[in-house]
Structure formats: structure tokens, C-alpha cells
Scaffold this motif. Structure first.
Motif, mmCIF file in Angstrom:
data_model
loop_
_atom_site.group_PDB
_atom_site.id
_atom_site.type_symbol
_atom_site.label_atom_id
_atom_site.label_comp_id
_atom_site.label_asym_id
_atom_site.label_seq_id
_atom_site.Cartn_x
_atom_site.Cartn_y
_atom_site.Cartn_z
ATOM 1 N N GLY B 139 16.206 9.646 12.864
ATOM 2 C CA GLY B 139 16.395 9.007 14.165
ATOM 3 C C GLY B 139 15.084 8.687 14.849
ATOM 4 N N GLU B 140 14.086 9.526 14.605
ATOM 5 C CA GLU B 140 12.762 9.339 15.183
ATOM 6 C C GLU B 140 12.126 8.013 14.772
ATOM 7 N N HIS B 141 12.604 7.471 13.649
ATOM 8 C CA HIS B 141 12.043 6.199 13.166
ATOM 9 C C HIS B 141 12.464 5.008 14.024
ATOM 10 N N ASN B 142 13.298 5.246 15.047
ATOM 11 C CA ASN B 142 13.551 4.208 16.055
ATOM 12 C C ASN B 142 12.263 3.884 16.822
ATOM 13 N N GLU B 143 11.407 4.881 16.917
ATOM 14 C CA GLU B 143 10.182 4.746 17.710
ATOM 15 C C GLU B 143 9.175 3.819 17.021
ATOM 16 N N GLY B 144 8.662 2.851 17.775
ATOM 17 C CA GLY B 144 7.653 1.932 17.231
ATOM 18 C C GLY B 144 6.376 2.628 16.800
ATOM 19 N N GLN B 145 6.056 3.737 17.458
ATOM 20 C CA GLN B 145 4.800 4.428 17.133
ATOM 21 C C GLN B 145 4.764 4.901 15.685
ATOM 22 N N ILE B 146 5.927 5.234 15.121
ATOM 23 C CA ILE B 146 5.986 5.649 13.717
ATOM 24 C C ILE B 146 5.428 4.527 12.835
ATOM 25 N N TRP B 147 5.824 3.307 13.128
ATOM 26 C CA TRP B 147 5.428 2.174 12.284
ATOM 27 C C TRP B 147 3.963 1.812 12.503
ATOM 28 N N GLU B 148 3.473 2.068 13.705
ATOM 29 C CA GLU B 148 2.034 1.910 13.959
ATOM 30 C C GLU B 148 1.259 2.898 13.093
ATOM 31 N N ALA B 149 1.766 4.132 13.050
ATOM 32 C CA ALA B 149 1.082 5.178 12.273
ATOM 33 C C ALA B 149 1.137 4.880 10.772
ATOM 34 N N LEU B 150 2.239 4.297 10.309
ATOM 35 C CA LEU B 150 2.355 3.958 8.887
ATOM 36 C C LEU B 150 1.285 2.933 8.498
ATOM 37 N N MET B 151 1.095 1.928 9.351
ATOM 38 C CA MET B 151 0.060 0.922 9.073
ATOM 39 C C MET B 151 -1.323 1.553 9.071
ATOM 40 N N ASN B 154 -2.061 3.629 5.962
ATOM 41 C CA ASN B 154 -2.315 2.722 4.834
ATOM 42 C C ASN B 154 -3.717 2.143 4.928
ATOM 43 N N LYS B 155 -4.087 1.680 6.121
ATOM 44 C CA LYS B 155 -5.414 1.067 6.307
ATOM 45 C C LYS B 155 -6.530 2.047 5.928
ATOM 46 N N TYR B 156 -6.390 3.303 6.359
ATOM 47 C CA TYR B 156 -7.454 4.278 6.123
ATOM 48 C C TYR B 156 -7.238 5.090 4.837
ATOM 49 N N HIS B 157 -6.343 4.616 3.969
ATOM 50 C CA HIS B 157 -6.133 5.246 2.648
ATOM 51 C C HIS B 157 -5.981 6.764 2.759
ATOM 52 N N LEU B 158 -5.085 7.186 3.630
ATOM 53 C CA LEU B 158 -4.931 8.623 3.857
ATOM 54 C C LEU B 158 -4.067 9.252 2.757
ATOM 55 N N GLY B 159 -4.708 9.474 1.617
ATOM 56 C CA GLY B 159 -4.012 10.106 0.500
ATOM 57 C C GLY B 159 -3.714 11.569 0.741
ATOM 58 N N ASN B 160 -4.230 12.114 1.840
ATOM 59 C CA ASN B 160 -4.011 13.537 2.134
ATOM 60 C C ASN B 160 -2.937 13.757 3.199
ATOM 61 N N ILE B 161 -2.111 12.732 3.415
ATOM 62 C CA ILE B 161 -1.020 12.918 4.379
ATOM 63 C C ILE B 161 0.325 12.816 3.651
ATOM 64 N N ILE B 162 1.244 13.686 4.030
ATOM 65 C CA ILE B 162 2.616 13.650 3.495
ATOM 66 C C ILE B 162 3.564 13.646 4.684
ATOM 67 N N ASN B 163 4.420 12.656 4.750
ATOM 68 C CA ASN B 163 5.441 12.645 5.799
ATOM 69 C C ASN B 163 6.802 12.932 5.166
ATOM 70 N N VAL B 164 7.412 14.039 5.584
ATOM 71 C CA VAL B 164 8.745 14.368 5.083
ATOM 72 C C VAL B 164 9.764 13.962 6.143
ATOM 73 N N LYS B 188 11.033 0.125 2.985
ATOM 74 C CA LYS B 188 10.126 -0.141 4.115
ATOM 75 C C LYS B 188 8.823 0.652 3.953
ATOM 76 N N TYR B 189 8.961 1.921 3.572
ATOM 77 C CA TYR B 189 7.745 2.735 3.347
ATOM 78 C C TYR B 189 6.883 2.112 2.249
ATOM 79 N N LEU B 190 7.531 1.676 1.176
ATOM 80 C CA LEU B 190 6.776 1.052 0.082
ATOM 81 C C LEU B 190 6.025 -0.182 0.575
ATOM 82 N N ARG B 191 6.717 -1.002 1.351
ATOM 83 C CA ARG B 191 6.098 -2.221 1.882
ATOM 84 C C ARG B 191 4.955 -1.918 2.842
ATOM 85 N N PHE B 192 5.011 -0.753 3.458
ATOM 86 C CA PHE B 192 3.923 -0.350 4.355
ATOM 87 C C PHE B 192 2.778 0.337 3.587
ATOM 88 N N GLY B 193 2.881 0.351 2.262
ATOM 89 C CA GLY B 193 1.764 0.857 1.458
ATOM 90 C C GLY B 193 1.798 2.345 1.168
#
Lengths: 309, 262
Positions: B139-151, B154-164, B188-193
Motif C-alpha cells: 500500500g505504501e507504493h501509492n506514495e510518489g516518494q517511493i518512485w523517486e527513491a527507486l530512480m 538506480n542512478k547511483y547504482h546502489l547495489g547495497n540496498i534491498i527493498n523487501v 515496474k521495479y525491473l523498468r526502474f532498473g
């Protein structure tokens, strides 16, 4: 310091220069940007300290959260955008991710007040002080000129708490003596006087320096929170009259903070508050024109002085 | 890592923690019990994973209303008594009604949805020698900030983050597909990198395996979509959004819940 200097300088340029200077001596200093690096005069920092300049794009909520996360990792973070976007758009994230978590993030709100001029109502942020003053853990600063800006940026870079720094776009008069120091929670009496205490924050206060009669005591209240009640009340006790002037809404501004301090004390005085009275701004030629239109200009101050005597 | 138990033993632990959460809800008088029962196994698996060490790695609960599950796990790790946990939501208690750093082991106070992933991303950028695990709700994924954080991740290649993502299909006012459909979340997650794996959020063997895979994704940020059951373990709460937040659980329902969990 008894009269205004003819020299003008840019507060935002001073901010950008000081951050650049601090970048060399503070290896943990980070800047989080929201696609306004040049407007906030951060290009030099961005070019020299590439890994410490974090560009979030136009996403003020994410940027505030990223800044808080970087602070958790031990960094000192400056979060820089226009005041209408930060704290204007991301106030909830500032409240929770930064203030409630007590993150070492300094929010820098640029283009504040009617000084945003031609940009009009959307960008003329007149509610930022009100928004951030209300937040626990938050300190609030608004420098009177470019000289003081450098001193405030250096002071808050050394603290560990959340802070808000309000800065403006145009060049403005220099009134802060270079030898004078800035201390968090202290207000400087920039001009001593007998008849009326004039209190303000930001460059609008400089309009008081051109008035020679009556005898004005001018207090630069750049540290809005914590507020230097001692200096303010001592002056008002002496003069018996107080005028607060600010490029901000009356609601929630410095004037209300000063009025509350006065009413909570033993000091009795006549009081006036020159601020934007429940209106949005609009585009105008320059801030002088807008200040007159919204009754916070030079003439309005002169009239308020006549009335309070 | 802190329990180091077999999947079978984790199931037993999970049952014990559910009882503790139900007791706490009954005694405290209120809790976001449905989501907490949903997310519990995810949190148990993360703290048990041999691939993570929260002495060094970071755990961020973005969906702060699910705190009771995190508190229950932390109470075992930090040897906090049941009695102390049961001060939950009382004046002066460290156990606030939403996730609070007052509790030992909590690194981020949360409650307003959508903020934790940005915080986790900033922390992952600032502490590249560690892994940052964030737990969000669907339900939290209704929030736009989640999608800002996903971008951003991806931009900063954060291979050390896991979102469950605790994907239970329920939010306050009903089903997520009615309130605000998430569509093909994995796509959607795949498309966001991001890399993305969908897993049964109550199967410890699968969860532990997926956590290991996600940790090994060092180039891309990793998402685990954990399919869970809202109100897991108590039949009258399961998939019933009325149990998003409950007040004053009746003696009868409390006893029924206990019977089902024992």
C-alpha cells in the motif's frame, strides 16, 4: 555601525562560496541538490567535489530523505533548493525523516520572500519561517546580508542538529560588520538607539538603516530559533516601542515569536508588525516595487515609526 | 544472523512471536496487528539470515505502523521482557505506536509512509561498506516518494540496498487493487532498473535463499516482493482490512486467536 553601506553583494553567492570553501576542510560535507545547482550557486562545489554533490533531480521529498540517510552515515549534509519547494513541498519529510530523527541536515531555502520578484506568487515563499519554526529540533536562521551568510553557514556546519537557512536571490546592501561574530541564539544590535527597537530578519532590515530620526535601535534577528529574547527584551524595555519587519507572512513569522516573548515577560511596549498580511505575492519589476505594494517598503516603515511615537 | 536457526526452528519462533504480539495487542489495547502479522516472517528471516549482520548492516522499517513485529523480534535479540514490550503505546514507553529509535536496534523512526526508502538510499550511498535493508508495504507504493527513491537508487547504482515489499494486498480502507492498483509491480521495479524476485513471504527456506541472492546483486538495487497474508495465523483477521488497526480486542477473540496460534 550607524549607516548603510553603498556596497551590495549576493547572499546566495556568499552561500555557494562558503560551501565551496568548507568542502575542502570538511571531508564529510555533502550537498544534496534538487536540480537548482546554479540557482543556488553550487556549481563550483559540484565540479570540485563530484562524489559529495548528490543530484536528486526535481524530487524534494526523496532528496530530504536521502539527506537524512547520508546524515545517518555520519555526513554533514546541506540540502539546497528554493524555499517554495524545500520546505514548501517536502515539509512532511523534513518533519519526520530529518527533525524527528534528529538528522544532521541543513535545509537551505533559496529565492525566499517577495525578493523572488518576477517569478511571482508560486516562488515567492512567504510561509517558510512559519513552517520550520514549528518543528522540534529545528534551528532557524535568516541572514541580513552576504557577510553574515558566510558566518552562519560556517556556524551551522559545525553543529549536529537540523537547521533551516533562508536565503534570497538579488544583491542586497551590506550592513553586517565583517569583524562581528555570529553566534547561534544571539541577536546583534547593529545600531544603538533610544526611541524605537526595530527587529527584523533578512535584507529587508536594511531599510531601517537609512532612517536617522527618531533614534532607532536596530536588532538583526538572524537567529530566529533559538530566539535571543534577552537582547530583544532588554532593548524594548529601554525604548518602550517595537517594530518587527519581515519579508514573510504575518502568520507564523518572526513578529509572532517576538510578540509572544514580550507578552510572556514583564516588559510593556507599543508594538507593530510589518509583514505580508494574508496575501499571496505576484510578479513585479523588483522587490522594491513589491515591498511597497504589500506595505512592507521603506515608506511603510517610516509611517509605522511616525505612528508608534 | 542473530538467531541462526533452521527454517523449521524459525517457524516455531515465528509462532511464539505471533503469540507475543497478540498478547501485547490485547494488553496494550491497540495495535496495527494485521500488517504486523503479515510482515513478521520477513523480519524474522532478515534477522536470521547468515548473509546479513545488523551490527554492521542496516535495517530500516519504512512502514512504521508495522513496528510491533519489529519490536517483537528486537525484544528477543536485546533480551527485553514481555512485560516491558507490553507497555506498547503507553505514556513514557519506548515502544511507540509507530517505529521509534527509542527502541534498541531501531535506526530510523517512521510512520508517514514512503519515507524510509529514501532514507535507506541515502544511508546506502553514505555507507557503501554495508548493506541497507528496507521493508516497505505494498500500500505504501501509492506514495510518489517511493518512485523517486527507486530512480535515485538506480542512478547511483546502489547495489547495497534491498527493498523487501510486504505484499499482502490490503491497505487501510480495503484491497490495494480497489484503493489504488499497483499493476505489475515486479515489472515496474525491473523498468526502474532494479533486480526483482517474488517469493512466498511466509516460507523461510525461500526467503533466506532470496535474501542471499539479493545481497549478491552488487551492481543493481534489489527488490524482494514477498507475497504475504494480511493477519497471518489468525483466521478472523486474515485478509480482513478491519484488522489494519484494532482497539480493545474482546476476550473472546483474544482467546480464539491464542487457540489458533498454539
Amino acid at each position: 555601525m550607524s549607516h548603510i553601506s553603498h556596497n551590495q553583494a549576493s547572499i546566495r553567492q556568499s552561500f555557494g562560496d562558503t560551501i565551496y570553501e568548507l568542502g575542502s576542510i570538511m571531508p564529510d560535507l555533502y550537498v544534496v541538490s534538487m536540480d537548482l545547482r546554479e540557482s543556488m550557486r553550487l556549481t563550483r562545489f559540484a565540479n570540485k567535489f563530484r562524489s559529495r554533490f548528490i543530484e536528486c533531480g526535481v524530487s524534494e521529498n526523496n532528496a530530504a530523505g536521502v539527506a537524512a540517510g547520508l546524515a545517518k552515515a555520519g555526513k554533514t549534509v546541506f540540502l539546497a533548493s528554493f524555499a517554495c519547494f524545500s520546505p514548501g513541498v517536502n515539509w512532511g519529510t523534513i518533519r519526520e525523516s530529518i527533525c524527528y530523527n534528529n538528522a544532521n541536515v541543513k535545509i537551505v531555502g533559496g529565492y525566499a520572500g517577495l525578493m523572488a520578484g518576477v517569478l511571482g506568487a508560486t516562488h515567492q515563499m512567504l510561509e517558510d519561517i512559519s513552517l520550520v519554526r514549528a518543528l522540534p529540533n529545528m534551528e532557524v536562521f535568516s541572514p541580513v546580508d552576504a557577510t553574515e551568510t558566510a558566518k552562519i553557514v560556517k556556524a551551522i556546519a559545525r553543529t549536529k542538529s537540523p537547521a533551516y537557512l533562508r536565503i534570497v536571490a538579488p544583491e542586497t546592501p551590506l550592513v553586517f560588520p565583517p569583524h562581528l561574530s555570529f553566534t547561534i541564539g544571539k541577536s546583534n544590535v547593529l545600531k544603538k538607539g533610544r526611541d524605537i527597537t526595530i527587529i527584523g530578519h533578512g535584507p529587508i532590515l536594511t531599510s531601517a538603516f537609512t532612517i536617522n530620526k527618531p533614534s532607532l535601535e536596530i536588532i538583526n534577528c538572524s537567529s530566529i530559533k533559538p530566539l535571543d529574547e534577552k537582547t530583544i527584551l532588554a532593548s524594548i524595555k529601554k525604548t518602550g516601542r517595537c517594530i518587527v519587519i519581515e519579508d514573510h507572512q504575518k502568520n507564523g513569522g518572526l513578529g509572532e515569536a517576538v510578540a509572544s516573548a514580550i507578552l510572556s515577560s514583564e516588559v510593556k511596549c507599543k508594538f507593530a508588525h510589518l509583514a505580508v498580511d494574508n496575501h499571496f505575492g505576484q510578479s513585479g519589476k523588483d522587490y522594491h516595487q513589491l515591498y511597497s505594494h504589500y506595505h512592507i517598503g521603506q515608506k511603510n516603515l517610516e509611517n509605522a515609526i511616525k505612528k508608534i511615537l | 544472523m542473530l538467531f541462526r536457526r533452521s527454517p523449521h526452528a524459525l517457524e516455531k519462533l515465528s509462532k511464539e512471536l505471533r503469540q507475543l504480539m497478540l498478547d501485547t495487542t490485547y494488553i496494550a489495547g491497540s495495535a496495527h496487528i494485521g500488517g504486523a502479522l503479515s510482515v513478521l516472517d520477513i523480519i524474522v528471516a532478515l534477522y536470521n539470515s547468515p548473509d546479513l549482520n545488523f551490527e554492521k548492516d542496516h535495517f530500516i522499517l519504512s512502514a512504521g505502523h508495522l513496528c510491533l513485529a519489529h519490536y517483537a523480534v528486537l525484544s528477543k535479540i536485546h533480551h527485553i521482557s514481555e512485560k516491558q514490550l507490553q507497555t506498547f503505546t503507553q505514556l513514557g514507553s519506548i515502544f511507540q505506536g509507530h517505529e521509534s529509535t527509542d527502541v534498541p536496534g531501531v535506526e530510523f523512526s517512521s510512520g508517514s509512509l514512503g519515507q524510509g526508502l529514501s532514507f535507506a538510499a541515502g544511508l546506502a550511498l553514505g555507507d557503501k561498506d554495508s548493506h541497507v535493508v528496507c521493508v516497505t508495504s505494498d500500500g505504501e507504493h501509492n506514495e510518489g516518494q517511493i518512485w523517486e527513491a527507486l530512480m535515485f537508487a538506480n542512478k547511483y547504482h546502489l547495489g547495497n540496498i534491498i527493498n523487501v515489499v510486504d505484499y499482502n494486498g490490503i491497505q487501510i480502507d480495503g484491497k490495494t487493487e480497489d484503493i489504488m492498483p499497483l499493476g505489475e509491480l515486479a515489472a515496474k521495479y525491473l523498468r526502474f532498473g532494479w533486480t526483482v524476485t517474488t517469493v512466498d513471504g511466509h516460507d523461510f527456506t525461500s526467503l533466506l535463499k532470496t535474501i542471499k541472492q539479493a545481497k549478491n546483486s552488487t551492481i543493481y538495487p534489489a527488490c524482494i516482493i514477498a507475497k504475504t497474508t494480511f493477519g497471518k495465523g489468525i483466521s478472523y483477521m486474515e485478509n480482513n482490512s478491519e484488522y489494519h488497526h484494532i482497539k480493545n480486542l474482546s476476550d473472546k477473540l483474544y482467546q480464539l486467536g491464542l487457540e489458533e496460534l498454539s
